[in-house]
Design an enzyme around this catalytic site. Structure first.
Site, PDB file in Angstrom:
ATOM      1  N   ASP A  20      19.438  20.077  41.331  1.00 54.86           N
ATOM      2  CA  ASP A  20      20.201  21.192  40.779  1.00 54.86           C
ATOM      3  C   ASP A  20      20.066  21.106  39.257  1.00 54.86           C
ATOM      4  O   ASP A  20      19.497  20.154  38.711  1.00 54.86           O
ATOM      5  CB  ASP A  20      21.670  21.118  41.241  1.00 54.86           C
ATOM      6  N   TRP A  21      20.630  22.081  38.573  1.00 54.58           N
ATOM      7  CA  TRP A  21      20.464  22.155  37.115  1.00 54.58           C
ATOM      8  C   TRP A  21      20.942  20.871  36.456  1.00 54.58           C
ATOM      9  O   TRP A  21      22.132  20.525  36.557  1.00 54.58           O
ATOM     10  CB  TRP A  21      21.254  23.344  36.560  1.00 54.58           C
TER      11      TRP A  21
END
Ligand code: GLC
Length: 731
Positions: free
Chosen positions: A289-290
């Site tokens: 994820d980011w």
């Protein structure tokens, strides 16, 4: 080996790697993908391989919750980008440079968060699940894929499959609710809609299963927090939708922010490799994820350096680092130092190249630049977005059948009446809120020439301003019925938006109560991305429609339901508690050591305000008994159960029926009941339809043990539909 033999071997190698025409194998589209992958991989340097494992941002980041510096000085060898434009030109310009200015010209892949529409925005996933119509969800996702791919986006970070049972968590709106099976069905429909049968199609795109795994169990509904998940829940709740979507051929998967019992999901070899790769044989791409790789150091602190974070994440099974810079800044040296084996790098690069070949990017690296009106918001797109909104809305209450309206003077009151942002929710990609039909617009269009529609805002979504009350009360006094358009702002249910009270803000509740003694029928049209605490409002209003965040034609859909042109059919995919004090509160709880009311709260009810599966219709339906082609069966048999449903009203309508199973005696304590099938059918007034459930015992009656092994135990099983039950016996 002597020199002559070496030269012969080398020339032979070179020969077999190129065809008579001299083009390298990987450039030959007719060859098998795996052949092309191996050929290209064999030509790549270490640094070229590492760069394929990094994702950067191209354009202006649209997610306010993404943290850290946006690195917009990226090398052209980067494998992929999050792409923030709705026009392909910016992407094509960059792709031209990638193909011309890098040694091997490996095309980049462009991703974006298309979660409920690209430009034509349809209802949020939680609302889609309320429709009970996976076929329609597949259609709207196919539409979104077409708009996306034709606009330069090859890959979406959707569906979100996190089973969510805590409405304080803002991201519940992005899920398909509290039930593992329902998340599976709608997740598969979404994957099929996005990917179609051929990822290289110019109107399909790669799906991404997220967030792997257990993010929905974030502690207290507070985002980004720890999760404590038993093996029982890991296998029988949180992994279930991911397995269904891996089996459906999803091309990619994203690791989650949360830790699982202390092991971060982004550094969790058990889930990302032992389960996902070794047991499920997933051969797609995994992406973090980011910044969840760098967060291993910066926040979760399982790493003391970014290099350690990269090692933990890559060796656990994350192929691509999303925007954290850990992989790009450390992997070359980690491989050269022998800390990371080149085999792991090669396996990750194989996944990325495989995705790019499957997407057809080597043959068609550029997106055709066609005009917006030919690829966005076509009449077809708008019509299925409206139908999705119609079928997702849930009629929660309808005392004295106040709906559908037959009144001639309609007052529309409340901040959600004209707020188009509330129609879209969050993650609305390239949606333009000006395109949306507001609730008031929809009501005025629907009742044009039929009734007089008056409007007063009354108050804002929150705050203390009461100066609008008087006008609202006056407007209501002149009407025969009052439609209260109230609820959440469009950005209140989303990432990093946990809310403890989950209530409509006080100013709105105060205004609603001002109409309590108005003598007018009160209809609440509720815009929300999550279950809302309605306990002090429910007694005041006569009808409640959960509008959700209904998308571009939400106003039209509500207008249709209020007039009766649309017969509401939605059923709740998530429990509505009376108060957050009851959370966690969901239907699939395991049997307790005592049954209710033993163990219930002594100070408040333990039952929900509205239960999972609740939803009213303008029609009335009568259920027959459940019949079965056999009630004694062996585990490899298949049984067919049926129930006849009759529409006993004068209105045609659609009915969704839920089939639950329960195991009266089991070696581990199982849920009181488990949803294993649902079906929606349209039934004409006075007509009847037969709903069937074909039971596959290993699929539908089994449970997974703590190691994920399928366990099916001889004995009785109860199947139920509403209050009808049938007992089956497995020999
Ligand atoms: C966000 C979200 C994830 C999204 C990603 C890229 O933080 O957690 O769902 O896909 O970043 O925008």
């Amino acid at each position: 080996m002597n020199t002559v033999l070496k030269i012969a071997a080398l020339s032979g190698l070179v020969f077999c790697q190129t065809t008579l025409l001299g083009a390298p194998l990987y450039k030959k589209p007719k060859l098998p993908v795996e052949t092309r992958v191996e050929d290209l991989l064999s030509r790549m340097t270490l640094h070229e391989k590492v760069m394929q494992l990094n994702q950067y941002v191209h354009g202006t980041n649209m997610n306010l919750h993404n943290i850290g510096k946006i690195d917009d000085h990226y090398p052209l060898e980067a494998g992929s980008y999050i792409y923030y434009s709705q026009d392909p030109k910016m992407r094509n310009d960059l792709q031209k440079r990638v193909l011309k200015e890098t040694r091997l010209g490996i095309p980049a892949v462009f991703a974006h968060d298309v979660t409920h529409g690209f430009r034509t925005i349809y209802p949020m996933p939680l609302a889609q699940a309320a429709s009970g119509n996976p076929e329609l969800v597949e259609k709207v996702c196919a539409m979104a894929a077409s708009e996306s791919r034709l606009s330069g986006t090859d890959w979406t970070f959707s569906p979100m499959l996190d089973v969510a049972r805590d409405p304080r968590w803002g991201r519940i709106t992005e899920t398909f609710g509290e039930d593992p099976y329902m998340n599976s069905i709608f997740g598969v429909a979404t994957v099929k809609g996005y990917q179609g049968n051929d990822l290289s199609s110019p109107e399909h795109m790669a799906a991404c299963l997220k967030h792997f795994v257990g993010y929905g169990a974030t502690q207290g509904g507070r985002d980004y927090r720890q999760t404590d998940i038993s093996d029982n829940d890991l296998w029988n709740v949180h992994l279930v939708p991911f397995k269904a979507c891996v089996d459906a051929g999803a091309a990619t998967l994203m690791s989650a922010f949360n830790d699982i019992n202390g092991v971060p999901s982004t550094a969790n070899r058990h889930t990302l490799t032992e389960i996902l790769r070794d047991r499920w044989n997933f051969n797609g791409v995994t992406i973090s994820d980011w910044a969840s790789v760098s967060q291993l150091k910066d926040y979760q602190s399982t790493a003391s350096t970014y290099a350690e974070a990269a090692v933990q994440s890559l060796l656990a099974g994350v192929d691509i680092d999303m925007c954290s810079g850990c992989y790009s800044s450390t992997l070359d040296s980690l491989v050269n130092a022998g800390v990371i084996p080149i085999k792991r790098i090669d396996d990750a690069v194989r996944s990325v190249l495989r995705l790019k070949f499957r997407l057809g990017l080597f043959e068609r690296p550029y997106t055709p630049e066609i005009s917006r009106d030919k690829r966005l918001m076509t009449p077809w797109n708008l019509s299925i977005a409206e139908k999705m909104a119609e079928e997702s809305m849930v009629l929660l209450k309808n005392d004295q059948n106040v709906l559908p309206l037959s009144h001639k003077k309609i007052a529309v009151i409340g901040p959600a009446a004209t707020d188009k942002r509330a129609m879209y929710g969050e993650w609305f990609s390239h949606g333009d809120i000006d395109d949306a039909t507001s609730l008031l617009d929809g009501i005025m269009q629907e009742f044009k020439g039929v009734a007089e529609v008056m409007y007063a805002k009354g108050c804002d979504f929150d705050g203390e301003e009461r100066s609008g009350f008087a006008e609202a009360i006056k407007t209501a006094a002149e009407a025969d019925v009052v439609i209260l358009c109230m609820g959440e702002r469009g950005n209140w249910s989303c990432e990093n938006n946990s809310r403890a009270e989950i209530a409509i803000p006080g100013i709105q509740r105060e205004l609603i109560k001002e109409f309590k003694n108005s003598g007018k029928p009160l209809v609440l049209a509720l815009t929300s991305g999550r279950p809302v605490n309605l306990s002090d409002i429910e007694p005041v209003v006569d009808a409640i429609i959960e509008v959700w965040q209904p998308g571009i034609r939400g106003g039209n859909a509500l207008g249709g339901i209020l007039s009766g042109r649309v017969n509401p059919s939605g059923k709740l995919p998530v429990t509505f508690p009376r108060t957050p004090a009851q959370i966690p509160l969901y239907y699939g709880i395991r049997r307790g050591a005592r049954f209710s009311p033993h163990g219930d709260y002594k100070d408040i009810p333990s039952t929900p305000l509205y239960e999972f599966g609740h939803g009213l219709s303008y029609s009335t339906f009568e259920y027959g008994e459940i019949t079965a082609d056999k009630t004694q069966f062996k585990q490899n048999d298949e049984l067919t159960l049926s129930v006849e449903v009759r529409n006993t009203s004068d209105r045609d309508g659609a009915e969704i029926i839920h089939w639950y199973i329960s195991d009266p005696v089991s070696s581990t304590v199982r849920p009181i009941k488990e949803l294993k099938h649902f079906e929606k059918k349209y039934i004409k007034s006075g007509d009847r339809q037969v709903f069937t459930f074909k039971i596959n015992p290993l699929r539908d009656l089994s449970i997974l043990d703590k190691n994920g092994n399928v366990i099916i135990e001889p004995g009785d099983f109860i199947v139920s539909v509403k209050d009808k039950t049938i007992r089956l016996s497995l020999e």
